[in-house]
Write a protein that holds these residues in place. Sequence first.
Motif, short mmCIF file in Angstrom:
data_model
loop_
_atom_site.label_atom_id
_atom_site.label_comp_id
_atom_site.label_asym_id
_atom_site.label_seq_id
_atom_site.Cartn_x
_atom_site.Cartn_y
_atom_site.Cartn_z
N VAL A 91 0.75 -1.24 -0.04
CA VAL A 91 -0.03 0.27 0.13
C VAL A 91 0.52 0.89 0.08
O VAL A 91 0.50 2.20 -0.95
CB VAL A 91 -0.83 0.12 0.96
N LYS A 92 1.87 1.21 0.43
CA LYS A 92 3.21 2.64 0.82
C LYS A 92 3.81 3.04 -0.63
O LYS A 92 3.89 3.82 -0.87
CB LYS A 92 3.96 2.11 1.89
N ARG A 93 3.66 1.25 -1.56
CA ARG A 93 4.37 1.59 -2.42
C ARG A 93 3.37 1.82 -3.74
O ARG A 93 3.68 2.74 -4.45
CB ARG A 93 5.28 0.66 -3.47
N LEU A 94 2.33 1.83 -3.52
CA LEU A 94 0.88 2.23 -4.22
C LEU A 94 0.49 4.02 -4.00
O LEU A 94 1.08 5.03 -4.73
CB LEU A 94 -0.05 2.24 -3.44
N ALA A 95 1.04 4.10 -3.16
CA ALA A 95 0.66 5.91 -2.08
C ALA A 95 1.59 6.54 -2.60
O ALA A 95 1.83 7.21 -2.93
CB ALA A 95 0.39 5.66 -1.21
N GLU A 96 2.97 5.69 -2.97
CA GLU A 96 4.22 6.97 -3.13
C GLU A 96 3.81 7.20 -4.94
O GLU A 96 4.27 8.02 -5.13
CB GLU A 96 5.21 6.46 -3.68
N HIS A 97 2.73 6.22 -5.69
CA HIS A 97 2.48 6.96 -6.79
C HIS A 97 0.95 7.72 -7.13
O HIS A 97 1.66 8.44 -8.10
CB HIS A 97 2.19 5.79 -7.89
N CYS A 98 0.69 7.41 -6.35
CA CYS A 98 -0.73 8.34 -6.21
C CYS A 98 -1.63 8.08 -5.11
O CYS A 98 -1.35 7.14 -4.32
CB CYS A 98 -1.67 7.55 -7.37
N PRO A 99 -2.78 9.12 -4.87
CA PRO A 99 -3.27 9.20 -3.36
C PRO A 99 -4.36 7.85 -3.49
O PRO A 99 -4.52 7.39 -4.15
CB PRO A 99 -4.44 10.20 -3.69
N VAL A 100 -4.68 7.23 -1.74
CA VAL A 100 -5.09 5.88 -2.57
C VAL A 100 -6.15 6.16 -0.65
O VAL A 100 -6.07 6.86 -0.55
CB VAL A 100 -4.00 5.15 -1.09
N LEU A 101 -7.75 5.76 -1.60
CA LEU A 101 -8.31 5.77 -0.44
C LEU A 101 -8.90 3.91 -0.22
O LEU A 101 -8.94 3.38 -0.97
CB LEU A 101 -9.77 5.79 -1.23
N MET A 102 -8.83 3.83 1.27
CA MET A 102 -8.96 2.55 1.40
C MET A 102 -10.34 2.16 2.28
O MET A 102 -10.50 3.46 3.62
CB MET A 102 -7.97 1.79 2.29
N LEU A 103 -11.51 1.51 1.85
CA LEU A 103 -13.19 1.38 2.66
C LEU A 103 -12.75 -0.15 3.33
O LEU A 103 -12.11 -1.21 3.52
CB LEU A 103 -13.45 1.26 1.53
N GLN A 104 -13.29 0.33 4.71
CA GLN A 104 -14.10 -0.84 5.70
C GLN A 104 -14.66 -2.12 4.38
O GLN A 104 -15.41 -1.66 3.94
CB GLN A 104 -14.43 -0.11 6.87
N GLY A 105 -13.98 -3.27 4.73
CA GLY A 105 -14.81 -4.28 4.30
C GLY A 105 -15.75 -4.81 5.48
O GLY A 105 -16.17 -4.54 5.94
N THR A 106 -15.91 -6.16 5.59
CA THR A 106 -16.67 -7.41 6.01
C THR A 106 -16.20 -7.11 7.49
O THR A 106 -14.57 -7.37 7.83
CB THR A 106 -16.37 -9.27 5.44
N PHE A 107 -16.49 -7.24 7.98
CA PHE A 107 -16.00 -7.28 9.69
C PHE A 107 -15.77 -8.59 10.56
O PHE A 107 -14.61 -8.81 10.88
CB PHE A 107 -17.28 -6.74 10.68
N SER A 108 -16.00 -9.71 10.22
CA SER A 108 -15.27 -10.64 9.84
C SER A 108 -13.28 -11.14 9.41
O SER A 108 -12.46 -11.24 10.28
CB SER A 108 -15.79 -12.42 9.73
N HIS A 109 -13.26 -9.89 7.69
CA HIS A 109 -11.88 -9.74 7.56
C HIS A 109 -11.14 -8.78 8.31
O HIS A 109 -10.55 -9.33 7.53
CB HIS A 109 -12.10 -9.93 6.48
#
Length: 433
Positions: free
Chosen positions: A64-82
């Motif tokens: 994720v850090k490698r991806l954020a070095e290229h562009c802004p990143v949005l992470m969404l909360q998924g299923t609570f069991s995961h």
Amino acid sequence: MIRIAHFSDLHYGHKTLAEADRCFGAAIDQAIEARVQAAVLSGDATDHALELHAPAALRLMGQVKRLAEHCPVLMLQGTFSHEPPGALSVFRLLGARHPIHVADRIGQVVLSRLGQWLPSDAWRFDMLPSAPLALFTCVPTVNKAVVAATIGATNAATSVSEHLAALLAGFAPIHREARALGVPTVGVSHGTVFGSISEHGVPMAGFDHEFTTGALFAAEAAAFMLGHIHKHQGWTRDHGAGVQCIAYAGSLGRFHHGEQGDKGFLIWEVDADTASFELRATPARRTMDIVFEGRPDLVALRDVVAQQSLSGTSVRVRWTVAEEDKQAIDRAAIQALLGDAAEVKLEGRIVPVVRTRAAGISQLTGLADKVRVWAQTTQCNPKPLLGCLDRLMSDSPEAIAEAILQDSTGSSACGCEPASDEDCVVLSEHACA
């Protein structure tokens, strides 16, 4: 127009690390090459709760850090069991060239032309911030337990979809305002769309699913990026003022046997009133299912191995046998034939023997009468059974054994037709008693 990379259902975990990291790493390489301006992870980045020092957690944060070095990143909360609540908070602390926004509550966030995430204070903006590059509407996984505690468990399943439909319709005015200003609008959520198809080809037709395509289109966002279903699929609507698209990216890797369709991520191109997407494949593992209705046929299995290479393939062998045949399965031989496969799973289904009880048999005094009633219940011919029974009752075991050894005609020692194996078992039990 904005170009966005849409990843979903990474499922980083102890057992899935190799598949998840190989596919996510390849996807990030492709996204950087495609010069995307933003990246969206629409839920289930992890497969289960991870400790911070776990290899899977470290690899995920590194990617994720490698991806954020290229562009802004949005992470969404998924299923609570995961992804347990709060599991994504650590990503806010990663220092990279571009910011990472974690959407763990219902709300909106603007990506500014300066590359900053500007979240709304409430569930939506009353007025858009200045210089917006794109408007993102985030609807993370809804906690159905909270809904059940509020309105009662009986109505919780259907009420979730009703409340979400009203919520999505409430975003429409701000989306229309953004469209009038020429700002691309993007919805991001994690859940099940009624009528979608699972990765195993099963239609999602229950009454407790979160969304319908009608409710998602009613939000009037140009693009709606979804997670949760592991099969890529999408819906498009031309509403006169432009083209709206809804799509699941599907899972990045193939984490279960029998999953259908290609695995990958989506490259979106979103304008104020139009949207389109393209699936980019990842190097997901290859799986193979070999199914036998009875005992596994080693000759047929050998032919399958000879016809194609199993190198790097995860193979699952399934069979269905009766309970008395379960010990005849040579698991070691199957494993040896599939030795070139990356993984071998053996799954046998055992059909239990169902025995029919003869009503009233315990009240009979004569053994011959009991045999007649048992034969009638099980639809067997009683004559050979009674003949064998007479021989058992009148001759000694030595005489019967000697007669069997001397018999070379294929008939039974008592001169009757041979009884079945099951009949002999029953007679033996009676004789021993």
